[in-house]
Design a protein around this motif. Structure first.
Motif, PDB file in Angstrom:
ATOM      1  N   LEU A   1      13.008  53.345  46.819  1.00 60.08           N
ATOM      2  CA  LEU A   1      13.506  54.708  46.957  1.00 60.08           C
ATOM      3  C   LEU A   1      12.483  55.603  47.629  1.00 60.08           C
ATOM      4  O   LEU A   1      12.827  56.543  48.329  1.00 60.08           O
TER       5      LEU A   1
ATOM      6  N   LEU B   1      10.082  56.046  56.886  1.00 68.79           N
ATOM      7  CA  LEU B   1      11.126  56.964  57.323  1.00 68.79           C
ATOM      8  C   LEU B   1      10.654  58.381  57.036  1.00 68.79           C
ATOM      9  O   LEU B   1       9.811  58.606  56.177  1.00 68.79           O
ATOM     10  N   PRO B   2      11.197  59.362  57.789  1.00 65.89           N
ATOM     11  CA  PRO B   2      10.760  60.753  57.577  1.00 65.89           C
ATOM     12  C   PRO B   2      11.147  61.232  56.178  1.00 65.89           C
ATOM     13  O   PRO B   2      12.209  60.914  55.664  1.00 65.89           O
ATOM     14  N   GLY B   3      10.259  61.994  55.551  1.00 65.21           N
ATOM     15  CA  GLY B   3      10.569  62.638  54.277  1.00 65.21           C
ATOM     16  C   GLY B   3      11.284  63.958  54.520  1.00 65.21           C
ATOM     17  O   GLY B   3      11.420  64.388  55.676  1.00 65.21           O
ATOM     18  N   PRO B   4      11.736  64.613  53.477  1.00 65.11           N
ATOM     19  CA  PRO B   4      12.427  65.891  53.664  1.00 65.11           C
ATOM     20  C   PRO B   4      11.432  66.955  54.121  1.00 65.11           C
ATOM     21  O   PRO B   4      10.260  66.923  53.758  1.00 65.11           O
TER      22      PRO B   4
ATOM     23  N   PHE C   1      20.071  66.115  53.210  1.00 66.15           N
ATOM     24  CA  PHE C   1      18.690  65.829  53.590  1.00 66.15           C
ATOM     25  C   PHE C   1      18.182  66.825  54.631  1.00 66.15           C
ATOM     26  O   PHE C   1      17.072  67.346  54.537  1.00 66.15           O
ATOM     27  N   PHE C   2      19.040  67.109  55.639  1.00 67.30           N
ATOM     28  CA  PHE C   2      18.574  67.968  56.730  1.00 67.30           C
ATOM     29  C   PHE C   2      18.705  69.457  56.414  1.00 67.30           C
ATOM     30  O   PHE C   2      17.946  70.269  56.923  1.00 67.30           O
ATOM     31  N   LEU C   3      19.685  69.799  55.566  1.00 63.88           N
ATOM     32  CA  LEU C   3      19.936  71.226  55.317  1.00 63.88           C
ATOM     33  C   LEU C   3      19.638  71.608  53.877  1.00 63.88           C
ATOM     34  O   LEU C   3      20.196  72.562  53.359  1.00 63.88           O
ATOM     35  N   HIS C   4      18.725  70.879  53.221  1.00 59.45           N
ATOM     36  CA  HIS C   4      18.626  71.093  51.779  1.00 59.45           C
ATOM     37  C   HIS C   4      18.206  72.501  51.369  1.00 59.45           C
ATOM     38  O   HIS C   4      18.621  72.964  50.310  1.00 59.45           O
ATOM     39  N   PRO C   5      17.448  73.250  52.172  1.00 57.69           N
ATOM     40  CA  PRO C   5      17.160  74.612  51.693  1.00 57.69           C
ATOM     41  C   PRO C   5      18.443  75.431  51.561  1.00 57.69           C
ATOM     42  O   PRO C   5      18.622  76.150  50.581  1.00 57.69           O
TER      43      PRO C   5
ATOM     44  N   ARG D   1      11.092  64.305  46.694  1.00 57.15           N
ATOM     45  CA  ARG D   1      10.442  64.092  47.979  1.00 57.15           C
ATOM     46  C   ARG D   1      10.625  62.671  48.515  1.00 57.15           C
ATOM     47  O   ARG D   1       9.715  62.103  49.126  1.00 57.15           O
ATOM     48  N   LEU D   2      11.814  62.105  48.320  1.00 57.51           N
ATOM     49  CA  LEU D   2      12.106  60.785  48.883  1.00 57.51           C
ATOM     50  C   LEU D   2      12.315  60.904  50.391  1.00 57.51           C
ATOM     51  O   LEU D   2      12.606  61.985  50.904  1.00 57.51           O
ATOM     52  N   ASP D   3      12.196  59.767  51.101  1.00 55.44           N
ATOM     53  CA  ASP D   3      12.500  59.779  52.531  1.00 55.44           C
ATOM     54  C   ASP D   3      14.020  59.759  52.715  1.00 55.44           C
ATOM     55  O   ASP D   3      14.775  59.720  51.746  1.00 55.44           O
ATOM     56  N   ILE D   4      14.470  59.800  53.979  1.00 59.92           N
ATOM     57  CA  ILE D   4      15.914  59.949  54.217  1.00 59.92           C
ATOM     58  C   ILE D   4      16.705  58.806  53.601  1.00 59.92           C
ATOM     59  O   ILE D   4      17.795  59.004  53.059  1.00 59.92           O
ATOM     60  N   PHE D   5      16.123  57.596  53.630  1.00 58.44           N
ATOM     61  CA  PHE D   5      16.908  56.504  53.077  1.00 58.44           C
ATOM     62  C   PHE D   5      17.001  56.592  51.557  1.00 58.44           C
ATOM     63  O   PHE D   5      18.052  56.340  50.974  1.00 58.44           O
ATOM     64  N   GLY D   6      15.912  56.977  50.901  1.00 62.96           N
ATOM     65  CA  GLY D   6      15.957  57.173  49.457  1.00 62.96           C
ATOM     66  C   GLY D   6      16.962  58.231  49.060  1.00 62.96           C
ATOM     67  O   GLY D   6      17.715  58.066  48.093  1.00 62.96           O
TER      68      GLY D   6
END
Lengths: 203, 203, 203
Positions: C144, C195-198, B76-80, B26-31
């Motif tokens: 992270l 930043l937004p999370g997943p 990140f955006f399409l992970h499912p 559950r990291l953010d986009i940068f992580g």
């Protein structure tokens, strides 16, 4: 020649300590070997990377690597017997640590490092493998919180640098540095020396 | 040319595996991007540091880095959707691993490393990213305790070095080494091969 | 001269943050110093290893190392008072981070790195110490998953590289880059930017 033998003694002790941690974590034979080898050669590889010795000696020549690998395999198969040698391994480890700290300092000076850098890189050579071992199995490095390990290593490298500064030959500096570091380490183990912890917060 | 494409395939697979771990934490986009990029370029950066190639190729040129970054953003955006491709990612990862092990060995030999160092550094190139990924998210590296990953990597780099020793061209050695490593890895995944663990202590 | 002073300000802030983590983990004085020094010089050492500057400047010269060590000792003995300065330390840390990102980029360009490598290595200089600190105490690196820290660092190094590309002098680029990075970092702290999370998995 004696130094070469002593260095391999240190490699055996370092590899055994890494492999025993691997066994205690119930890793398979490859995990045990990987951990044993990393622990044994990690410090030297970090030293060479810091000094620009490419590729690192421990990867490029066979004695260190082979000794570490064979030790790890033996520990994997005979670990109940090896576990009983904990005391002996600690003594060998203290000798290896002292030698790595001193030889690391000598090698750093020969590579053009300043006296300060030689002290720090020598100590790093001695503690690097153990830190890597603990980080790989996801534990806080022992030397950060329990073991008086980094201080003897720093004493060893500093004594070595001082000896060379006072005109002793590298070989003599190596002997004096190694004996200093190993003695302090063994005394610390024997007397259960610990450094003071932080005062409890008043709040 | 084909090799360049295959290498980017490996980068995509490595970045996806890192980014998916980031998403699962559950990291953010940068992580997620940081973890994906570290996983994809980590092995190559370690290889270059060990060989004295400064600055590391993966940092100094754009294709690897850009591919890793774009892959991480997509994950990140399409992970499912990406999670459902776990099987396909494992296959791509096996190909990338084999290629990194072989090309790492070839690059090490070209940089003047010994045969032994080339085998070890090639394998390190293949496993470095994954070890870094697991250490960053504070887990014991998978390859230490569950995955048969380092053995195929070592087979790939060793086969490559042997091919070049027997006079094959680097390109041919690269193909044979990659196929060897990837095949062993895929067989291990398919057959659930595991190496033996330590015997339970008799005490 | 001002830059030298600012850099030592950054070293003080980084060492204090590392030493405070060590105190909170109840390490002994040596563990606290080790963690403080690693946090303060880690980023610069990684930068020099990536660029082939041997031995790393932070090891080879005394100001950085001595400042970091003295700061750590002070934190160890006065940590209840230092803990109250958390706010001030965060501001100093933001300045140090910006300066390390910018100076890392300038040093990378001077060592022959590409623009992309200079951006990445500059950011690595700024974040390396903190990542090392968190990994050593066995926690997932803050940047992270919680801290907006790597983005300002990357902005700082990128702005610096852009300034030099547009013909500004390195000193001017350094100032503009540092101010950019530190401002973004302070804004992020002040406004609690994240930043937004997943997205939560649909399954």
């Amino acid at each position: 020649m004696l130094l070469k033998v002593l260095e391999l003694v240190g490699v055996v002790a370092f590899a055994a300590s890494g492999a025993l941690v691997g066994v205690s974590k119930r890793l398979d034979i490859f995990g045990v070997c990987l951990l044993g080898v990393f622990t044994a050669i990690g410090g030297g590889v970090i030293r060479d990377v810091l000094l620009g010795i490419h590729p690192p000696t421990a990867l490029n020549t066979w004695p260190t690597f082979t000794t570490a690998l064979v030790t790890s395999v033996i520990v994997f198969f005979l670990h109940p017997a090896v576990s009983k040698l904990r005391r002996e391994i600690l003594v060998l480890d203290a000798i290896g640590m002292g030698l790595f700290a001193s030889s690391g300092a000598v090698i750093a000076l020969a590579a053009g490092a300043s006296n300060q850098a030689a002290c720090l890189i020598g100590a790093t050579t001695a503690i690097g493998g153990g830190v890597l071992r603990d980080m790989l199995v996801n534990e806080m490095p022992l030397l950060l919180h329990r073991d008086l390990y980094a201080v003897p290593a720093l004493i060893g490298s500093t004594v070595t640098v001082a000896c060379l500064e006072f005109g002793l030959t590298p070989n003599l500096g190596l002997v004096v540095g190694t004996v200093s570091a190993s003695t302090v380490r063994l005394l610390a183990l024997w007397r259960h020396w610990n450094l003071p912890g932080p005062r409890v917060s008043e709040s």
